[in-house]
Write a protein that holds these residues in place. Structure first.
Motif, mmCIF file in Angstrom:
data_model
loop_
_atom_site.group_PDB
_atom_site.id
_atom_site.type_symbol
_atom_site.label_atom_id
_atom_site.label_comp_id
_atom_site.label_asym_id
_atom_site.label_seq_id
_atom_site.Cartn_x
_atom_site.Cartn_y
_atom_site.Cartn_z
ATOM 1 N N SER A 169 14.370 42.426 56.448
ATOM 2 C CA SER A 169 15.797 42.680 56.179
ATOM 3 C C SER A 169 16.724 42.319 57.334
ATOM 4 O O SER A 169 17.712 43.004 57.588
ATOM 5 C CB SER A 169 16.009 44.145 55.776
ATOM 6 O OG SER A 169 15.341 44.407 54.573
ATOM 7 N N GLU A 170 16.435 41.239 58.005
ATOM 8 C CA GLU A 170 17.311 40.795 59.086
ATOM 9 C C GLU A 170 18.587 40.146 58.550
ATOM 10 O O GLU A 170 19.655 40.329 59.099
ATOM 11 C CB GLU A 170 16.578 39.819 60.003
ATOM 12 C CG GLU A 170 15.529 40.494 60.846
ATOM 13 C CD GLU A 170 16.108 41.575 61.734
ATOM 14 O OE1 GLU A 170 16.779 41.258 62.725
ATOM 15 O OE2 GLU A 170 15.902 42.757 61.418
ATOM 16 N N GLU A 171 18.462 39.398 57.487
ATOM 17 C CA GLU A 171 19.629 38.713 56.928
ATOM 18 C C GLU A 171 20.616 39.693 56.299
ATOM 19 O O GLU A 171 21.772 39.373 56.116
ATOM 20 C CB GLU A 171 19.194 37.681 55.875
ATOM 21 C CG GLU A 171 18.312 36.584 56.412
ATOM 22 C CD GLU A 171 19.053 35.554 57.247
ATOM 23 O OE1 GLU A 171 20.258 35.722 57.525
ATOM 24 O OE2 GLU A 171 18.423 34.560 57.638
ATOM 25 N N MET A 172 20.159 40.876 55.985
ATOM 26 C CA MET A 172 21.021 41.874 55.335
ATOM 27 C C MET A 172 21.613 42.859 56.333
ATOM 28 O O MET A 172 22.232 43.836 55.937
ATOM 29 C CB MET A 172 20.235 42.627 54.264
ATOM 30 C CG MET A 172 19.743 41.731 53.155
ATOM 31 S SD MET A 172 18.958 42.560 51.753
ATOM 32 C CE MET A 172 17.888 43.727 52.513
ATOM 33 N N GLY A 173 21.411 42.666 57.624
ATOM 34 C CA GLY A 173 22.020 43.563 58.594
ATOM 35 C C GLY A 173 21.137 43.943 59.761
ATOM 36 O O GLY A 173 21.356 44.977 60.390
ATOM 37 N N HIS A 174 20.128 43.153 60.056
ATOM 38 C CA HIS A 174 19.250 43.399 61.207
ATOM 39 C C HIS A 174 18.542 44.755 61.119
ATOM 40 O O HIS A 174 18.296 45.408 62.133
ATOM 41 C CB HIS A 174 20.024 43.289 62.530
ATOM 42 C CG HIS A 174 20.724 41.983 62.693
ATOM 43 N ND1 HIS A 174 20.066 40.822 62.990
ATOM 44 C CD2 HIS A 174 22.036 41.649 62.555
ATOM 45 C CE1 HIS A 174 20.921 39.829 63.041
ATOM 46 N NE2 HIS A 174 22.120 40.298 62.777
ATOM 47 N N PHE A 175 18.206 45.174 59.917
ATOM 48 C CA PHE A 175 17.598 46.489 59.733
ATOM 49 C C PHE A 175 16.201 46.586 60.337
ATOM 50 O O PHE A 175 15.849 47.591 60.944
ATOM 51 C CB PHE A 175 17.563 46.866 58.251
ATOM 52 C CG PHE A 175 18.927 47.053 57.662
ATOM 53 C CD1 PHE A 175 19.730 48.100 58.071
ATOM 54 C CD2 PHE A 175 19.424 46.162 56.724
ATOM 55 C CE1 PHE A 175 21.007 48.271 57.550
ATOM 56 C CE2 PHE A 175 20.691 46.324 56.192
ATOM 57 C CZ PHE A 175 21.483 47.377 56.598
ATOM 58 N N GLY A 176 15.376 45.554 60.171
ATOM 59 C CA GLY A 176 14.016 45.602 60.701
ATOM 60 C C GLY A 176 13.967 45.672 62.212
ATOM 61 O O GLY A 176 13.266 46.495 62.797
ATOM 62 N N SER A 177 14.738 44.836 62.886
ATOM 63 C CA SER A 177 14.731 44.841 64.348
ATOM 64 C C SER A 177 15.409 46.097 64.903
ATOM 65 O O SER A 177 14.976 46.638 65.926
ATOM 66 C CB SER A 177 15.387 43.587 64.915
ATOM 67 O OG SER A 177 16.727 43.475 64.473
ATOM 68 N N ALA A 178 16.449 46.577 64.236
ATOM 69 C CA ALA A 178 17.109 47.807 64.693
ATOM 70 C C ALA A 178 16.153 48.992 64.586
ATOM 71 O O ALA A 178 16.076 49.822 65.503
ATOM 72 C CB ALA A 178 18.370 48.071 63.875
ATOM 73 N N TYR A 179 15.403 49.048 63.487
ATOM 74 C CA TYR A 179 14.438 50.135 63.331
ATOM 75 C C TYR A 179 13.346 50.036 64.396
ATOM 76 O O TYR A 179 12.967 51.028 65.005
ATOM 77 C CB TYR A 179 13.810 50.130 61.936
ATOM 78 C CG TYR A 179 12.880 51.295 61.726
ATOM 79 C CD1 TYR A 179 13.376 52.509 61.272
ATOM 80 C CD2 TYR A 179 11.529 51.193 62.023
ATOM 81 C CE1 TYR A 179 12.532 53.599 61.107
ATOM 82 C CE2 TYR A 179 10.684 52.269 61.867
ATOM 83 C CZ TYR A 179 11.189 53.469 61.396
ATOM 84 O OH TYR A 179 10.357 54.549 61.264
ATOM 85 N N PHE A 180 12.851 48.832 64.615
ATOM 86 C CA PHE A 180 11.812 48.619 65.620
ATOM 87 C C PHE A 180 12.294 49.039 67.006
ATOM 88 O O PHE A 180 11.571 49.691 67.752
ATOM 89 C CB PHE A 180 11.384 47.153 65.628
ATOM 90 C CG PHE A 180 10.286 46.856 66.610
ATOM 91 C CD1 PHE A 180 8.968 47.027 66.253
ATOM 92 C CD2 PHE A 180 10.578 46.396 67.884
ATOM 93 C CE1 PHE A 180 7.939 46.759 67.167
ATOM 94 C CE2 PHE A 180 9.574 46.126 68.793
ATOM 95 C CZ PHE A 180 8.252 46.306 68.427
#
Length: 100
Positions: free
Chosen positions: A82-93
């Motif tokens: 979900s990076e294209e939708m708002g950087h959710f994966g990297s923010a969670y990581f």
């Protein structure tokens, strides 16, 4: 005007190659797993270069680095969702780094 809310599920793919010195830290190699495809009636955003090439590079590096001698530092291999939708994966990581 109403408010629309969409929900979805995403995940990060994580691999870890332990190092020989736990105090040396870790190196992070990452890419994002998603791409936009076609947005509405606009142009097709091809995923081969965004970011299938980055994901392929991380997988190939994991294979090559795991095939050789042990490294001093640990190496994390991460594919973010979900990076294209708002950087959710990297923010969670970043907010929840894996424990070693």
């Amino acid at each position: 005007m109403g408010v629309a809310r969409d929900e979805t599920t995403t995940s990060n793919a994580i691999g870890y190659l332990p190092g020989t010195d736990p105090k040396a830290g870790a190196i992070l190699l990452s890419a994002h797993l998603d791409h936009l495809g076609q947005v509405g009636d606009g142009p097709v955003m091809h995923g081969a270069n965004d970011d299938a090439s980055g994901t392929t590079a991380v997988l190939e590096l994991a294979h090559a680095l795991a095939s050789g001698k042990p490294h001093r530092r640990g190496i994390l291999f991460v594919g973010y969702g979900s990076e294209e939708m708002g950087h959710f994966g990297s923010a969670y990581f970043a907010a929840h780094p894996p424990e070693r």
